[in-house]
Design an enzyme around this catalytic site. Structure first.
Site, PDB file in Angstrom:
ATOM      1  N   SER A 107     -25.572  49.246 -44.544  1.00 33.22           N
ATOM      2  CA  SER A 107     -24.818  49.894 -45.622  1.00 33.22           C
ATOM      3  C   SER A 107     -23.413  50.270 -45.137  1.00 33.22           C
ATOM      4  O   SER A 107     -22.646  49.399 -44.723  1.00 33.22           O
ATOM      5  CB  SER A 107     -25.603  51.109 -46.137  1.00 33.22           C
ATOM      6  OG  SER A 107     -25.090  51.565 -47.357  1.00 33.22           O
ATOM      7  N   ASP A 214     -30.550  45.366 -55.145  1.00 29.44           N
ATOM      8  CA  ASP A 214     -29.833  46.496 -54.548  1.00 29.44           C
ATOM      9  C   ASP A 214     -28.868  47.064 -55.585  1.00 29.44           C
ATOM     10  O   ASP A 214     -27.858  46.452 -55.912  1.00 29.44           O
ATOM     11  CB  ASP A 214     -29.071  46.035 -53.307  1.00 29.44           C
ATOM     12  CG  ASP A 214     -28.472  47.184 -52.510  1.00 29.44           C
ATOM     13  OD1 ASP A 214     -28.265  48.265 -53.092  1.00 29.44           O
ATOM     14  OD2 ASP A 214     -28.199  46.994 -51.312  1.00 29.44           O
ATOM     15  N   HIS A 244     -32.171  48.685 -51.730  1.00 23.35           N
ATOM     16  CA  HIS A 244     -31.070  48.837 -50.783  1.00 23.35           C
ATOM     17  C   HIS A 244     -31.499  48.835 -49.320  1.00 23.35           C
ATOM     18  O   HIS A 244     -30.892  48.153 -48.493  1.00 23.35           O
ATOM     19  CB  HIS A 244     -30.288  50.112 -51.085  1.00 23.35           C
ATOM     20  CG  HIS A 244     -29.111  50.323 -50.197  1.00 23.35           C
ATOM     21  ND1 HIS A 244     -28.141  49.353 -49.986  1.00 23.35           N
ATOM     22  CD2 HIS A 244     -28.738  51.381 -49.416  1.00 23.35           C
ATOM     23  CE1 HIS A 244     -27.226  49.805 -49.148  1.00 23.35           C
ATOM     24  NE2 HIS A 244     -27.570  51.022 -48.783  1.00 23.35           N
TER      25      HIS A 244
END
Length: 274
Positions: A107, A214, A244
């Site tokens: 991320s 996601d 995610h």
């Protein structure tokens, strides 16, 4: 489960807490870069899989995150975070100069890892990007024009199809549950632009893994960034239905298996060309 040892060093903006999971006879070093609002303690199962695969695993809690110093989730310049990450990498190289280094970022940590690879790619053998914030991130686009940051808790169902992941996230006192800081949003925007403008990752073997569902870091925005930085050796794996946190998804074993298989291929190729 592999046991972590904690240590601390003087970072750019204050004390940085770091962890190391040591293997008995490691084949490589894996450095982890965690995502926004979380901390490295959430990656124990990832470290355990990598230790069993033959890695010594280490990484920091980024400034303002987890056990590290600083105002919570405040980052004014992501080059400072990259510098702290470099301190961890250099410590690993000093300890085991004979071992190749694999950088794994998730991320926001994927953005940090990509920026690190642009600046210090010569010290890396491979790069793994999990649901990376690259290219266009609608969260930044939506927050950047606002004077006040909305205090809207994350929908933890977007993390994983496994509801226990969201429950643990909500109960974790080291996870930030408040709003973004405006300075952090500006810094995210600046770093995304810097990554876009700096150029490709060259010949560095790179694995990009992403959940097709996601909703926190949507696939289409990340693909814009991947297309701008991709070098000559990119492997892409998109998991149908996954959200995610692919390392915490219901198919986490498959994801971690794909990561370790990629690392094996890179290490074998590096050994054969040595």
């Amino acid at each position: 489960m592999a046991q972590a040892r904690e240590w601390e060093f003087a970072g750019v903006r204050g004390a940085v807490a770091a962890r190391i999971w040591a293997a008995d006879d490691p084949r490589y070093v894996a450095v982890l870069a965690h995502g926004y609002g979380e901390h490295l303690g959430r990656y124990g199962h990832v470290a355990d899989a990598l230790v069993r695969h033959g890695a010594t695993v280490c990484g920091p809690d980024h400034m303002g995150h987890g056990r590290s110093a600083g105002e919570r989730v405040l980052v004014e310049d992501y080059e400072d975070v990259v510098a702290d990450l470099h301190t961890v990498v250099e410590a690993a190289r000093d300890d085991r100069p004979d071992l190749p280094i694999v950088l794994i970022g998730h991320s926001m940590g994927g953005m940090i890892a990509a920026r690190y690879a642009q600046a210090h790619g010569d010290v890396l053998t491979a790069l793994v990007l999990s649901g990376p914030v690259l290219g266009r991130w609608r969260t930044v686009d939506e927050l950047l024009p606002l004077d006040e940051m909305p205090d809207e808790p994350i929908d933890t169902a977007t993390l994983s199809r496994d509801p226990s992941v969201g429950a643990a996230y909500t109960a974790d006192p080291l996870v930030w549950h408040g709003p973004f800081k405006k300075a952090t949003v500006r810094a995210l925007d600046a770093c995304l632009r810097r990554v876009d403008e700096t150029g490709t990752l060259g010949a560095l073997p790179t694995l990009w893994v992403h959940g097709a569902d996601d909703r926190l870091v949507p696939l289409d925005g990340t693909r814009i960034g991947i297309d701008r930085v991709r070098g000559a050796d990119l492997t892409e794996v998109i998991y149908p239905g996954a959200r995610h946190e692919v390392f915490n998804e219901t198919n986490r074993d498959e994801v971690l298996g794909d990561v370790t298989a990629f690392i094996d291929r890179v290490l074998e190729r590096a050994a054969s060309s040595a």
